[in-house]
Design a protein around this motif. Structure first.
Motif, PDB file in Angstrom:
ATOM      1  N   SER A  78       0.860  -1.193   0.000  1.00 50.44           N
ATOM      2  CA  SER A  78       0.000   0.000   0.000  1.00 50.44           C
ATOM      3  C   SER A  78       0.891   1.235   0.000  1.00 50.44           C
ATOM      4  O   SER A  78       1.975   1.241   0.585  1.00 50.44           O
ATOM      5  CB  SER A  78      -0.948   0.007   1.198  1.00 50.44           C
ATOM      6  N   PHE A  79       0.406   2.274  -0.681  1.00 54.39           N
ATOM      7  CA  PHE A  79       1.168   3.511  -0.839  1.00 54.39           C
ATOM      8  C   PHE A  79       0.257   4.689  -0.504  1.00 54.39           C
ATOM      9  O   PHE A  79      -0.799   4.844  -1.123  1.00 54.39           O
ATOM     10  CB  PHE A  79       1.667   3.664  -2.283  1.00 54.39           C
ATOM     11  N   PHE A  80       0.657   5.504   0.477  1.00 53.50           N
ATOM     12  CA  PHE A  80      -0.100   6.714   0.774  1.00 53.50           C
ATOM     13  C   PHE A  80       0.225   7.759  -0.278  1.00 53.50           C
ATOM     14  O   PHE A  80       1.368   7.890  -0.702  1.00 53.50           O
ATOM     15  CB  PHE A  80       0.223   7.241   2.177  1.00 53.50           C
ATOM     16  N   LEU A  81      -0.797   8.488  -0.710  1.00 52.27           N
ATOM     17  CA  LEU A  81      -0.627   9.463  -1.780  1.00 52.27           C
ATOM     18  C   LEU A  81      -0.382  10.842  -1.204  1.00 52.27           C
ATOM     19  O   LEU A  81      -1.044  11.273  -0.272  1.00 52.27           O
ATOM     20  CB  LEU A  81      -1.868   9.481  -2.682  1.00 52.27           C
ATOM     21  N   GLU A  82       0.579  11.528  -1.796  1.00 52.65           N
ATOM     22  CA  GLU A  82       0.894  12.896  -1.424  1.00 52.65           C
ATOM     23  C   GLU A  82       0.155  13.810  -2.397  1.00 52.65           C
ATOM     24  O   GLU A  82      -0.744  13.377  -3.098  1.00 52.65           O
ATOM     25  CB  GLU A  82       2.405  13.100  -1.510  1.00 52.65           C
ATOM     26  N   ASN A  83       0.556  15.066  -2.442  1.00 51.21           N
ATOM     27  CA  ASN A  83      -0.069  15.986  -3.394  1.00 51.21           C
ATOM     28  C   ASN A  83       0.167  15.541  -4.824  1.00 51.21           C
ATOM     29  O   ASN A  83      -0.717  15.604  -5.656  1.00 51.21           O
ATOM     30  CB  ASN A  83       0.428  17.406  -3.173  1.00 51.21           C
ATOM     31  N   THR A  84       1.388  15.111  -5.134  1.00 52.96           N
ATOM     32  CA  THR A  84       1.712  14.585  -6.455  1.00 52.96           C
ATOM     33  C   THR A  84       2.637  13.399  -6.275  1.00 52.96           C
ATOM     34  O   THR A  84       3.610  13.489  -5.534  1.00 52.96           O
ATOM     35  CB  THR A  84       2.413  15.650  -7.328  1.00 52.96           C
ATOM     36  N   ILE A  85       2.316  12.306  -6.954  1.00 52.84           N
ATOM     37  CA  ILE A  85       3.177  11.124  -6.916  1.00 52.84           C
ATOM     38  C   ILE A  85       3.304  10.593  -8.333  1.00 52.84           C
ATOM     39  O   ILE A  85       2.330  10.595  -9.092  1.00 52.84           O
ATOM     40  CB  ILE A  85       2.657  10.059  -5.924  1.00 52.84           C
ATOM     41  N   TYR A  86       4.508  10.179  -8.683  1.00 51.69           N
ATOM     42  CA  TYR A  86       4.766   9.641 -10.013  1.00 51.69           C
ATOM     43  C   TYR A  86       4.935   8.127  -9.926  1.00 51.69           C
ATOM     44  O   TYR A  86       5.493   7.612  -8.950  1.00 51.69           O
ATOM     45  CB  TYR A  86       6.018  10.287 -10.624  1.00 51.69           C
ATOM     46  N   LEU A  87       4.448   7.435 -10.952  1.00 53.45           N
ATOM     47  CA  LEU A  87       4.552   5.987 -11.034  1.00 53.45           C
ATOM     48  C   LEU A  87       5.323   5.636 -12.294  1.00 53.45           C
ATOM     49  O   LEU A  87       5.075   6.220 -13.352  1.00 53.45           O
ATOM     50  CB  LEU A  87       3.162   5.345 -11.094  1.00 53.45           C
ATOM     51  N   GLY A  88       6.233   4.682 -12.192  1.00 48.93           N
ATOM     52  CA  GLY A  88       6.992   4.258 -13.354  1.00 48.93           C
ATOM     53  C   GLY A  88       8.255   3.525 -12.957  1.00 48.93           C
ATOM     54  O   GLY A  88       8.469   3.200 -11.790  1.00 48.93           O
ATOM     55  N   ARG A  89       9.111   3.267 -13.948  1.00 46.63           N
ATOM     56  CA  ARG A  89      10.345   2.515 -13.725  1.00 46.63           C
ATOM     57  C   ARG A  89      11.471   3.338 -13.131  1.00 46.63           C
ATOM     58  O   ARG A  89      12.393   2.796 -12.531  1.00 46.63           O
ATOM     59  CB  ARG A  89      10.847   1.930 -15.058  1.00 46.63           C
ATOM     60  N   ASN A  90      11.443   4.647 -13.307  1.00 45.24           N
ATOM     61  CA  ASN A  90      12.510   5.526 -12.839  1.00 45.24           C
ATOM     62  C   ASN A  90      12.660   5.416 -11.322  1.00 45.24           C
ATOM     63  O   ASN A  90      11.676   5.425 -10.585  1.00 45.24           O
ATOM     64  CB  ASN A  90      12.193   6.971 -13.233  1.00 45.24           C
ATOM     65  N   GLU A  91      13.890   5.344 -10.843  1.00 43.32           N
ATOM     66  CA  GLU A  91      14.183   5.230  -9.410  1.00 43.32           C
ATOM     67  C   GLU A  91      13.743   6.471  -8.630  1.00 43.32           C
ATOM     68  O   GLU A  91      13.630   6.422  -7.409  1.00 43.32           O
ATOM     69  CB  GLU A  91      15.684   5.000  -9.194  1.00 43.32           C
ATOM     70  N   GLN A  92      13.512   7.581  -9.310  1.00 40.12           N
ATOM     71  CA  GLN A  92      13.114   8.820  -8.648  1.00 40.12           C
ATOM     72  C   GLN A  92      11.608   8.873  -8.376  1.00 40.12           C
ATOM     73  O   GLN A  92      11.136   9.763  -7.678  1.00 40.12           O
ATOM     74  CB  GLN A  92      13.507  10.035  -9.504  1.00 40.12           C
ATOM     75  N   ASN A  93      10.833   7.961  -8.937  1.00 42.72           N
ATOM     76  CA  ASN A  93       9.384   7.956  -8.768  1.00 42.72           C
ATOM     77  C   ASN A  93       8.991   7.578  -7.344  1.00 42.72           C
ATOM     78  O   ASN A  93       9.725   6.858  -6.660  1.00 42.72           O
ATOM     79  CB  ASN A  93       8.725   6.976  -9.755  1.00 42.72           C
TER      80      ASN A  93
END
Length: 157
Positions: A78-93
């Motif tokens: 489970s992931f709590f959502l912030e104001n903006t969250i990015y999803l993807g393969r990049n390690e910075q997401n």
């Protein structure tokens, strides 16, 4: 020239009344703030938007629950959502999905006053909401299913 003691007495009296005035001013601001907060709390619990979203729910953190991760290992279920969250393969997401069918910056979820919006970031293999590919930012509703690559999330907002 007036007596030095008399001048100090007058200054002392002025300072005392000024302090008393500041205390009353502070108390009035505190009472007004409490009254406003209580009034807003009552309005939030009784009202909803035209989309059926309870306004008080906008203040609770939404989350994504992993329904099916396929062959992908995720760091959490489970992931709590912030104001903006990015999803993807990049390690910075904020949510990293290590799947060859997922773009480096695949999708984002943004919060505003109306709720949480899912946006596909021009990914190669699309972002699916309830089985349908999305073409533009789409408002999420409770229990919506989001599929990115082999991973399916359930939105809880």
């Amino acid at each position: 020239m007036p007596n030095k003691g008399l001048v100090l007495n007058i200054i002392g009296i002025i300072l005392q009344y000024s302090l008393l005035g500041l205390i009353y001013y502070f108390l009035s601001k505190v009472i007004k703030s409490v009254y406003t907060d209580l009034n807003q709390f009552g309005q939030r619990s009784n009202s909803s938007t035209k989309n059926g979203i309870n306004k008080s729910d906008l203040h609770k953190p939404a989350k994504l629950l992993v329904v099916d991760s396929g062959h992908i290992k995720l760091t959490q279920t489970s992931f709590f959502l912030e104001n903006t969250i990015y999803l993807g393969r990049n390690e910075q997401n904020g949510i990293i999905i290590d799947d060859s069918f997922v773009s480096h910056e695949h999708a984002s979820i943004n919060k505003d006053q109306h709720g949480y919006w899912l946006t596909d970031l021009h990914s190669t293999n699309k972002t699916y909401l309830n089985g349908q590919p999305i073409a533009e930012a789409t408002l999420l509703k409770n229990d919506d299913l989001i599929k990115i690559g082999a991973v399916t999330f359930s939105f809880k907002g």
